[in-house]
Design a protein around this motif. Structure first.
Motif, PDB file in Angstrom:
ATOM      1  N   GLN B 120      47.373  48.345  31.936  1.00 44.17           N
ATOM      2  CA  GLN B 120      47.213  47.007  32.511  1.00 44.17           C
ATOM      3  C   GLN B 120      46.304  47.037  33.744  1.00 44.17           C
ATOM      4  O   GLN B 120      45.494  46.140  33.952  1.00 44.17           O
ATOM      5  N   THR B 121      46.455  48.075  34.565  1.00 44.98           N
ATOM      6  CA  THR B 121      45.591  48.208  35.750  1.00 44.98           C
ATOM      7  C   THR B 121      44.126  48.259  35.330  1.00 44.98           C
ATOM      8  O   THR B 121      43.259  47.601  35.912  1.00 44.98           O
ATOM      9  N   ARG B 123      42.921  47.155  32.450  1.00 42.59           N
ATOM     10  CA  ARG B 123      42.518  45.897  31.813  1.00 42.59           C
ATOM     11  C   ARG B 123      42.135  44.876  32.886  1.00 42.59           C
ATOM     12  O   ARG B 123      41.136  44.164  32.757  1.00 42.59           O
ATOM     13  N   THR B 124      42.927  44.821  33.969  1.00 52.15           N
ATOM     14  CA  THR B 124      42.609  43.900  35.061  1.00 52.15           C
ATOM     15  C   THR B 124      41.275  44.264  35.703  1.00 52.15           C
ATOM     16  O   THR B 124      40.448  43.393  35.981  1.00 52.15           O
ATOM     17  N   MET B 127      38.512  43.409  33.298  1.00 48.85           N
ATOM     18  CA  MET B 127      38.371  41.953  33.237  1.00 48.85           C
ATOM     19  C   MET B 127      37.612  41.433  34.454  1.00 48.85           C
ATOM     20  O   MET B 127      36.763  40.545  34.341  1.00 48.85           O
ATOM     21  N   ALA B 128      37.893  41.993  35.632  1.00 45.99           N
ATOM     22  CA  ALA B 128      37.177  41.566  36.843  1.00 45.99           C
ATOM     23  C   ALA B 128      35.677  41.845  36.681  1.00 45.99           C
ATOM     24  O   ALA B 128      34.833  41.022  37.058  1.00 45.99           O
ATOM     25  N   LEU B 130      34.118  42.043  33.787  1.00 42.48           N
ATOM     26  CA  LEU B 130      33.647  41.100  32.764  1.00 42.48           C
ATOM     27  C   LEU B 130      33.413  39.713  33.377  1.00 42.48           C
ATOM     28  O   LEU B 130      32.449  39.020  33.035  1.00 42.48           O
ATOM     29  N   GLN B 131      34.290  39.313  34.296  1.00 41.83           N
ATOM     30  CA  GLN B 131      34.104  38.022  34.981  1.00 41.83           C
ATOM     31  C   GLN B 131      32.829  38.027  35.819  1.00 41.83           C
ATOM     32  O   GLN B 131      32.108  37.034  35.871  1.00 41.83           O
ATOM     33  N   GLU B 132      32.561  39.177  36.464  1.00 44.08           N
ATOM     34  CA  GLU B 132      31.326  39.266  37.253  1.00 44.08           C
ATOM     35  C   GLU B 132      30.095  39.093  36.365  1.00 44.08           C
ATOM     36  O   GLU B 132      29.180  38.342  36.697  1.00 44.08           O
ATOM     37  N   THR B 134      29.943  37.579  33.544  1.00 49.41           N
ATOM     38  CA  THR B 134      29.910  36.204  33.039  1.00 49.41           C
ATOM     39  C   THR B 134      29.392  35.252  34.114  1.00 49.41           C
ATOM     40  O   THR B 134      28.654  34.315  33.812  1.00 49.41           O
ATOM     41  N   PHE B 157      29.687  42.491  26.119  1.00 53.05           N
ATOM     42  CA  PHE B 157      30.326  42.966  24.888  1.00 53.05           C
ATOM     43  C   PHE B 157      30.910  44.370  25.074  1.00 53.05           C
ATOM     44  O   PHE B 157      31.930  44.701  24.483  1.00 53.05           O
ATOM     45  N   GLU B 160      34.098  43.899  26.863  1.00 47.07           N
ATOM     46  CA  GLU B 160      35.065  43.328  25.925  1.00 47.07           C
ATOM     47  C   GLU B 160      35.614  44.403  24.992  1.00 47.07           C
ATOM     48  O   GLU B 160      36.822  44.443  24.711  1.00 47.07           O
ATOM     49  N   ILE B 163      38.260  46.370  26.664  1.00 45.48           N
ATOM     50  CA  ILE B 163      39.533  45.649  26.748  1.00 45.48           C
ATOM     51  C   ILE B 163      40.236  45.648  25.393  1.00 45.48           C
ATOM     52  O   ILE B 163      41.455  45.822  25.304  1.00 45.48           O
TER      53      ILE B 163
END
Lengths: 242, 197
Positions: B120-121, B123-124, B127-128, B130-132, B134, B157, B160, B163
């Motif tokens: 989970q650590t 993945r977070t 994800m951060a 991936l948000q950057e 995006t 990708f 992604e 993840i």
């Protein structure tokens, strides 16, 4: 910061199956403000659809409170909750969003007319909403004569027509190819930056990444959150939505 | 040189979490844990152990044995370093992706590590990232600069995919632990994330 558009406070939702109790949600806290898009990610069975139903007044929590624009849904009559749903909340689903026998304009103006708006006012607001998502030129089209991406834009317009400011989306790009899906997310994001509050439920990380914050749900519990990322402001040319 | 060294360093520290060990043994355990996808030579192992000793993360454990081999054990600082490594995400920018695979391989074989927390650590963290990417896409606009936008897409990708792989790992670990009530994936002592579950 102002009051959140949507506030879930200690929300628990249990379903009884025979003698056993299934916890769809357990003590979930979530605040979504105007100008913010929040994604809820989790595997199937994690409770994300239940969260959306509870947030939209379609389901009632076993414990905890749901406030929409500061109004505690549990304190309202059924008729008042229905009015909150009509005036404050819009939904976008994966498919089957639009009534096939109505044009785009009629689909978007329908919720306003059901709420008692006069036809002319409702149609003007619907036309504005369609313009805002870039499909004003499709006002007279029927859903069957539009692409999937165009239909989802119309669905977003309907979700945010008139006074509605809270958009609840359940896998809105699930039926679209990746490039079209991205255009729809871009529109969703832009509407939130223009002042709406959005909750996007998805199991796709690439879609969730369009949100300001990503909430990870596992077995009905929020296990983690991602963003706003420290230092990300420097990457942003505009401060919208933050 | 920097990034492989970091992974070997943390790999050896994680192995020493199981107890004192000497260089040959550590090399064999590292290869066993990571499926020999990244074989180490024993020279790398001893060089790394020397640096770890210099940095105060390991200490010699007793006298050399009959063959002259020295066993090492973790110091308190070494234990803290291992906990910190497992508790923090691998940065996609500064480390090879192999470090993540190695970290998970070691997490499932190291006692007392909450593998689901490690997943989970990461993945977070991913994800951060991936948000950057995006956000950069948002700023790039829709089709103004196709080349740049496609480069960003490749980063999107890739993140992604990582993840999705983590989702897969989580499902596998959950299934494995459901089959075995007593195993290593139960609880992390040093994880506040576990307390939040």
């Amino acid at each position: 910061m102002s009051d959140p558009m949507l506030l879930l406070s200690g929300v628990t939702r249990e379903h009884r199956q025979g003698d056993s109790v299934v916890h769809a949600l357990r003590g979930v806290d979530l605040a979504v403000h105007a100008g913010e898009l929040v994604a809820v990610m989790g595997p199937s069975g994690s409770g994300k659809s239940t969260l959306l139903h509870v947030a939209g007044g379609l389901d009632t929590p076993t414990a905890g409170a749901v406030l929409v624009e500061g109004r505690d849904l549990a304190q309202l009559s059924a008729a008042q909750v229905a009015a909150v749903r009509r005036r404050s909340i819009g939904y976008v689903f994966q498919d089957l969003n639009l009534l096939p026998s109505l044009t785009a304009l009629e689909n978007v103006s329908l919720p306003l007319e059901l709420d008692g708006s006069r036809g002319g006012l409702a149609r003007r607001a619907a036309r504005d909403a369609l313009e805002e998502v870039g499909v004003g030129h499709l006002a007279g089209r029927f859903p069957d004569d539009m692409s999937g991406g165009q239909q989802q834009r119309v669905a977003i317009a309907r979700a945010l027509v008139g006074p509605r400011r809270l958009l609840l989306a359940d896998e809105p790009t699930g039926a679209l190819d990746s490039a079209t899906g991205e255009e729809v997310l871009r529109v969703l994001r832009a509407r939130c930056e223009a002042g709406a509050a959005g909750v996007l439920v998805t199991h796709e990380a690439r879609h969730a990444a369009w949100a300001d914050r990503v909430v990870f749900l596992r077995d009905g519990v929020v296990v983690d959150q991602s963003g706003p990322v420290a230092g990300a402001d420097s990457l942003l040319a505009t401060g919208g939505g933050v | 040189m920097h990034t492989p060294y970091m992974s070997i360093r943390h790999g050896l520290l994680a192995l020493l979490e199981r107890g004192p060990s000497h260089g040959y043994q550590l090399r064999a355990e590292f290869d066993a844990a990571t499926g020999a996808t990244w074989p180490l030579n024993v020279g790398q192992v001893y060089t790394t152990l020397d640096r770890l000793e210099r940095d105060g993360l390991v200490a010699q454990d007793g006298e050399p044995d009959a063959d002259g081999r020295i066993a090492y054990r973790l110091t308190d600082a070494g234990h803290a370093e291992v906990s910190g490594w497992f508790a923090s995400p691998v940065s996609a920018k500064s480390a090879p992706r192999d470090e993540l695979a190695i970290k998970l391989a070691l997490a499932v074989t190291t006692p007392g590590v909450d593998v689901l927390s490690v997943v989970q650590t990461q993945r977070t963290g991913t994800m951060a990232t991936l948000q950057e990417f995006t956000r950069l896409k948002m700023r790039a606009g829709d089709g103004d600069d196709l080349a740049w936008s496609l480069v960003l897409d490749s980063l999107v990708f890739r993140a992604e995919a990582e993840i999705r792989w983590l989702d897969h790992c989580e499902a596998r670990v959950a299934r494995a632990s459901a089959g075995r009530p007593q195993n290593t994936v139960a609880h992390a002592p040093a994880s506040d994330r576990a307390a939040r579950r």
